[in-house]
Write an enzyme that holds these catalytic residues in place. Structure first.
Site, PDB file in Angstrom:
ATOM      1  CD  GLU A  61      -3.113  -0.710   0.138  1.00 46.92           C
ATOM      2  OE1 GLU A  61      -3.130   0.417  -0.379  1.00 46.92           O
ATOM      3  OE2 GLU A  61      -3.905  -1.607  -0.177  1.00 46.92           O
TER       4      GLU A  61
ATOM      5  CD  GLU B 104       5.081 -21.608  11.422  1.00 46.95           C
ATOM      6  OE1 GLU B 104       5.230 -21.838  12.638  1.00 46.95           O
ATOM      7  OE2 GLU B 104       4.077 -21.047  10.948  1.00 46.95           O
TER       8      GLU B 104
END
Length: 269
Positions: free
Chosen positions: A81, A112
Site C-alpha cells: 500500500e 516457517e
C-alpha cells in the site's frame, strides 16, 4: 526458554458451537475492543522503532517485513500500500513471506520452520546496512523470522519485531521489539484474530508515521499518491481545489499536466 505464550492459552469462552450467531458476533466484538488498548501500551516501543526506521531511510535505507502465514501476509499488505498511498518507489517498503509468493494464498508446509531461508530471501533483495528488518510473528517463536533477525545482526542490520507474547524469543532477539499482549483468542490459538488485528494496527502506525516524517503528507492529505484509478484522480482534483483557488476543470487540467497533487500545487502560478 520458559515464557507464557498467552496467544495459545485457552479461550475464556466455552462451547462456542452452542452460541447463536448474535452471541458469537457480540463476543468476538467484545474481544476485538481490547486490541487498541493493548496497542496503546506499546506506543513507546513503536515510537522507538519508527524513529529508527526514519533515521535509516534518510540515509537511503529501506524497510523489510518478514513473517510466516498471517503475519507474513499482513506485512505484504502494508508494504504494497505504500507506493500508491505515498508515491514512494515500490522497493522502499518490502514484505517477504516464508514460502515465497505462493504462500500468500496457500500455506506452504514447513516454510516457517526453515532457519536459513529468511536470510536467503533478504539477500535476494540486496539487503544493506542502512536497511531495517522487522520480524512479524504473533507467537514470537517462528524459526524463519528469528533466524532471519539473528543473521541481520551478524551483518550489522537494524532489526525490530511485532509480536504478541512478552519475553518470547523474537522479542528478546529484536533490537527494537514491539510487544502487544492481546491475551487468549476467542477461538483458542487462532492468532489471525486479535493478534492479527494488533499487528495490522501497528503496521499502519509504522508505515504511516514514517511516511509523514519523510514529508509524504501535506497537511492531512496524500499529496504524492499514485493516480491509478478514477476515484483517486477525483480525490486529487479536490485536494488541489482545497489548496489553490481553481475550479474542478482547472484543477483537473493541472493534475493531468503535472502528474501529482504536490507538483500541481507547487507549480501553480
Amino acid at each position: 526458554m520458559n515464557f507464557t505464550k498467552t496467544t495459545e492459552q485457552s479461550s475464556k469462552y466455552e462451547h462456542l458451537e452452542k452460541m447463536s450467531v448474535a452471541e458469537l458476533l457480540s463476543n468476538i466484538n467484545n474481544e476485538d475492543k481490547t486490541v487498541p488498548l493493548a496497542v496503546e501500551k506499546a506506543l513507546p516501543q513503536i515510537e522507538l522503532l519508527v524513529a529508527k526506521v526514519v533515521e535509516k531511510m534518510k540515509l537511503g535505507g529501506r524497510l523489510f517485513y518478514i513473517g510466516a502465514g498471517t503475519s507474513g501476509r499482513l506485512g505484504i499488505v502494508d508494504a504494497s500500500e505504500c507506493p500508491p498511498t505515498f508515491g514512494v518507489p515500490f522497493d522502499l517498503v518490502n514484505g517477504i513471506i516464508a514460502g515465497g509468493d505462493n504462500a500468500i494464498r496457500k500455506a506452504v508446509e514447513n516454510a516457517e520452520d526453515n532457519t536459513t531461508q529468511a536470510w536467503i530471501d533478504l539477500q535476494e533483495q540486496n539487503i544493506k546496512e542502512n536497511d531495517v528488518v522487522i520480524g512479524i510473528a504473533a507467537s514470537g517463536t517462528t524459526p524463519y523470522v528469528i533466524a532471519g533477525l539473528e543473521k541481520c545482526h551478524e551483518n550489522n542490520i537494524t532489526t525490530g519485531c511485532i509480536t504478541c507474547n512478552e519475553g518470547s524469543p523474537l522479542a528478546i532477539t529484536a533490537q527494537f521489539p514491539v510487544v502487544v499482549v492481546v491475551g487468549p483468542e476467542f477461538v483458542t490459538g487462532s492468532s489471525r484474530m486479535k493478534a492479527g488485528t494488533a499487528q495490522k494496527l501497528v503496521l499502519n502506525m509504522i508505515s504511516t508515521a514514517t511516511m509523514i516524517q519523510l514529508g509524504k503528507v501535506k497537511g492531512n492529505k496524500m499529496v504524492d499518491m499514485q493516480l491509478s484509478n478514477d476515484k483517486l484522480v477525483d480525490r486529487g482534483v479536490k485536494m488541489i481545489m482545497s489548496e489553490i483557488p481553481v475550479d474542478y476543470e482547472k484543477a483537473s487540467q493541472l493534475l493531468k499536466e503535472f502528474g501529482s497533487v504536490r507538483k500541481a500545487v507547487e507549480n501553480f502560478k
